[in-house]
Motif scaffolding. Structure first.
Motif, PDB file in Angstrom:
ATOM      1  N   ARG A  24       0.859  -1.182   0.000  1.00  0.00           N
ATOM      2  CA  ARG A  24       0.000   0.000   0.000  1.00  0.00           C
ATOM      3  C   ARG A  24       0.893   1.229   0.000  1.00  0.00           C
ATOM      4  O   ARG A  24       1.852   1.321   0.770  1.00  0.00           O
ATOM      5  CB  ARG A  24      -0.875  -0.001   1.245  1.00  0.00           C
ATOM      6  CG  ARG A  24      -1.731   1.245   1.380  1.00  0.00           C
ATOM      7  CD  ARG A  24      -2.425   1.237   2.743  1.00  0.00           C
ATOM      8  NE  ARG A  24      -3.181   2.440   2.934  1.00  0.00           N
ATOM      9  CZ  ARG A  24      -4.511   2.490   2.979  1.00  0.00           C
ATOM     10  NH1 ARG A  24      -5.210   1.388   2.855  1.00  0.00           N
ATOM     11  NH2 ARG A  24      -5.121   3.635   3.162  1.00  0.00           N
ATOM     12  N   GLN A  25       0.569   2.186  -0.873  1.00  0.00           N
ATOM     13  CA  GLN A  25       1.296   3.446  -0.928  1.00  0.00           C
ATOM     14  C   GLN A  25       0.302   4.582  -0.736  1.00  0.00           C
ATOM     15  O   GLN A  25      -0.622   4.746  -1.530  1.00  0.00           O
ATOM     16  CB  GLN A  25       2.005   3.592  -2.288  1.00  0.00           C
ATOM     17  CG  GLN A  25       2.725   4.901  -2.473  1.00  0.00           C
ATOM     18  CD  GLN A  25       3.286   5.083  -3.884  1.00  0.00           C
ATOM     19  OE1 GLN A  25       3.102   4.247  -4.760  1.00  0.00           O
ATOM     20  NE2 GLN A  25       3.968   6.196  -4.092  1.00  0.00           N
ATOM     21  N   ASN A  26       0.479   5.359   0.332  1.00  0.00           N
ATOM     22  CA  ASN A  26      -0.340   6.542   0.556  1.00  0.00           C
ATOM     23  C   ASN A  26       0.376   7.739  -0.053  1.00  0.00           C
ATOM     24  O   ASN A  26       1.570   7.923   0.157  1.00  0.00           O
ATOM     25  CB  ASN A  26      -0.555   6.786   2.044  1.00  0.00           C
ATOM     26  CG  ASN A  26      -1.462   5.758   2.679  1.00  0.00           C
ATOM     27  OD1 ASN A  26      -2.147   5.014   1.997  1.00  0.00           O
ATOM     28  ND2 ASN A  26      -1.461   5.712   3.993  1.00  0.00           N
ATOM     29  N   ILE A  27      -0.368   8.547  -0.789  1.00  0.00           N
ATOM     30  CA  ILE A  27       0.198   9.695  -1.491  1.00  0.00           C
ATOM     31  C   ILE A  27      -0.457  10.961  -0.948  1.00  0.00           C
ATOM     32  O   ILE A  27      -1.680  11.058  -0.893  1.00  0.00           O
ATOM     33  CB  ILE A  27      -0.033   9.555  -3.009  1.00  0.00           C
ATOM     34  CG1 ILE A  27       0.711   8.320  -3.506  1.00  0.00           C
ATOM     35  CG2 ILE A  27       0.386  10.806  -3.758  1.00  0.00           C
ATOM     36  CD1 ILE A  27       0.171   7.733  -4.765  1.00  0.00           C
ATOM     37  N   SER A  28       0.373  11.922  -0.569  1.00  0.00           N
ATOM     38  CA  SER A  28      -0.119  13.185  -0.039  1.00  0.00           C
ATOM     39  C   SER A  28       0.126  14.295  -1.045  1.00  0.00           C
ATOM     40  O   SER A  28       1.136  14.313  -1.738  1.00  0.00           O
ATOM     41  CB  SER A  28       0.606  13.522   1.267  1.00  0.00           C
ATOM     42  OG  SER A  28       0.238  14.819   1.707  1.00  0.00           O
ATOM     43  N   SER A  29      -0.798  15.239  -1.091  1.00  0.00           N
ATOM     44  CA  SER A  29      -0.578  16.435  -1.915  1.00  0.00           C
ATOM     45  C   SER A  29      -0.118  17.594  -1.048  1.00  0.00           C
ATOM     46  O   SER A  29       0.102  18.691  -1.546  1.00  0.00           O
ATOM     47  CB  SER A  29      -1.865  16.810  -2.654  1.00  0.00           C
ATOM     48  OG  SER A  29      -2.878  17.177  -1.730  1.00  0.00           O
ATOM     49  N   GLY A  30      -0.020  17.359   0.260  1.00  0.00           N
ATOM     50  CA  GLY A  30       0.369  18.425   1.164  1.00  0.00           C
ATOM     51  C   GLY A  30      -0.798  19.277   1.626  1.00  0.00           C
ATOM     52  O   GLY A  30      -0.607  20.275   2.314  1.00  0.00           O
ATOM     53  N   SER A  31      -2.006  18.880   1.285  1.00  0.00           N
ATOM     54  CA  SER A  31      -3.192  19.634   1.681  1.00  0.00           C
ATOM     55  C   SER A  31      -3.317  19.668   3.200  1.00  0.00           C
ATOM     56  O   SER A  31      -3.088  18.671   3.888  1.00  0.00           O
ATOM     57  CB  SER A  31      -4.448  18.974   1.086  1.00  0.00           C
ATOM     58  OG  SER A  31      -5.610  19.449   1.738  1.00  0.00           O
ATOM     59  N   ALA A  32      -3.713  20.808   3.724  1.00  0.00           N
ATOM     60  CA  ALA A  32      -3.922  20.951   5.166  1.00  0.00           C
ATOM     61  C   ALA A  32      -5.065  20.061   5.652  1.00  0.00           C
ATOM     62  O   ALA A  32      -5.119  19.701   6.827  1.00  0.00           O
ATOM     63  CB  ALA A  32      -4.212  22.418   5.498  1.00  0.00           C
ATOM     64  N   TRP A  33      -5.974  19.702   4.757  1.00  0.00           N
ATOM     65  CA  TRP A  33      -7.119  18.867   5.136  1.00  0.00           C
ATOM     66  C   TRP A  33      -6.718  17.419   5.413  1.00  0.00           C
ATOM     67  O   TRP A  33      -7.361  16.733   6.191  1.00  0.00           O
ATOM     68  CB  TRP A  33      -8.174  18.869   4.031  1.00  0.00           C
ATOM     69  CG  TRP A  33      -8.804  20.199   3.756  1.00  0.00           C
ATOM     70  CD1 TRP A  33      -8.620  20.983   2.659  1.00  0.00           C
ATOM     71  CD2 TRP A  33      -9.727  20.908   4.581  1.00  0.00           C
ATOM     72  NE1 TRP A  33      -9.355  22.132   2.749  1.00  0.00           N
ATOM     73  CE2 TRP A  33     -10.052  22.104   3.923  1.00  0.00           C
ATOM     74  CE3 TRP A  33     -10.312  20.646   5.813  1.00  0.00           C
ATOM     75  CZ2 TRP A  33     -10.938  23.030   4.456  1.00  0.00           C
ATOM     76  CZ3 TRP A  33     -11.192  21.573   6.343  1.00  0.00           C
ATOM     77  CH2 TRP A  33     -11.493  22.754   5.669  1.00  0.00           C
ATOM     78  N   GLU A  34      -5.681  16.925   4.760  1.00  0.00           N
ATOM     79  CA  GLU A  34      -5.336  15.499   4.847  1.00  0.00           C
ATOM     80  C   GLU A  34      -5.090  15.020   6.275  1.00  0.00           C
ATOM     81  O   GLU A  34      -5.729  14.056   6.713  1.00  0.00           O
ATOM     82  CB  GLU A  34      -4.166  15.183   3.923  1.00  0.00           C
ATOM     83  CG  GLU A  34      -4.541  15.305   2.453  1.00  0.00           C
ATOM     84  CD  GLU A  34      -3.364  15.173   1.503  1.00  0.00           C
ATOM     85  OE1 GLU A  34      -2.341  14.569   1.879  1.00  0.00           O
ATOM     86  OE2 GLU A  34      -3.470  15.675   0.369  1.00  0.00           O
TER      87      GLU A  34
END
Length: 128
Positions: free
Chosen positions: A3-13
């Motif tokens: 499993r790979q979790n990918i973040s966009s850097g959004s403050a909501w995440e």
């Protein structure tokens, strides 16, 4: 499977406890994505520009997962004003016109922030 979790850097995440995208095996699931950026909302009042911005963020998440827009098999669009479907559809068609994923476009009463007009989720399959 990995499993790979990918973040966009959004403050909501971190606040809401989600990832921009999750890749498991050959599948990539991209969360609902808006025109919200660290610099603010792109395309205030313009659903065409907001759709383009959301799709750009989706494309970036797919790239990080080792996928591309041509791997997308389904999109889901949530819009606050269905009467503006042509503007939204035009932006979607400019990106997915030849790819032609399964698609839904649904009107909702509002998104998480009042200036957001469009939210898009996408699923991709990297295989064969």
């Amino acid at each position: 499977m990995t499993r790979q979790n990918i973040s966009s850097g959004s403050a909501w995440e971190p606040v809401l406890g989600y990832s921009r995208a999750v890749k498991v095996g050959p599948y990539v699931h991209v969360s609902g994505t808006t025109a919200s950026t660290p610099d603010g909302v792109v395309g205030l009042g313009d659903p065409y520009e907001q759709t383009k911005a959301a799709l750009k963020t989706i494309a970036q998440a797919l790239t990080e997962a080792g996928a591309q827009l041509s791997d997308v098999v389904r999109t889901r669009l949530y819009v606050t004003d269905i009467s503006r479907w042509e503007e939204i559809g035009k932006a979607h068609g400019e990106v997915f016109g030849e790819i032609r994923p399964a698609m839904a476009i649904v009107e909702v009463s509002q998104l998480i922030s009042p200036e957001l007009l469009v939210e898009i989720g996408a699923d991709a399959y990297i295989g064969e």
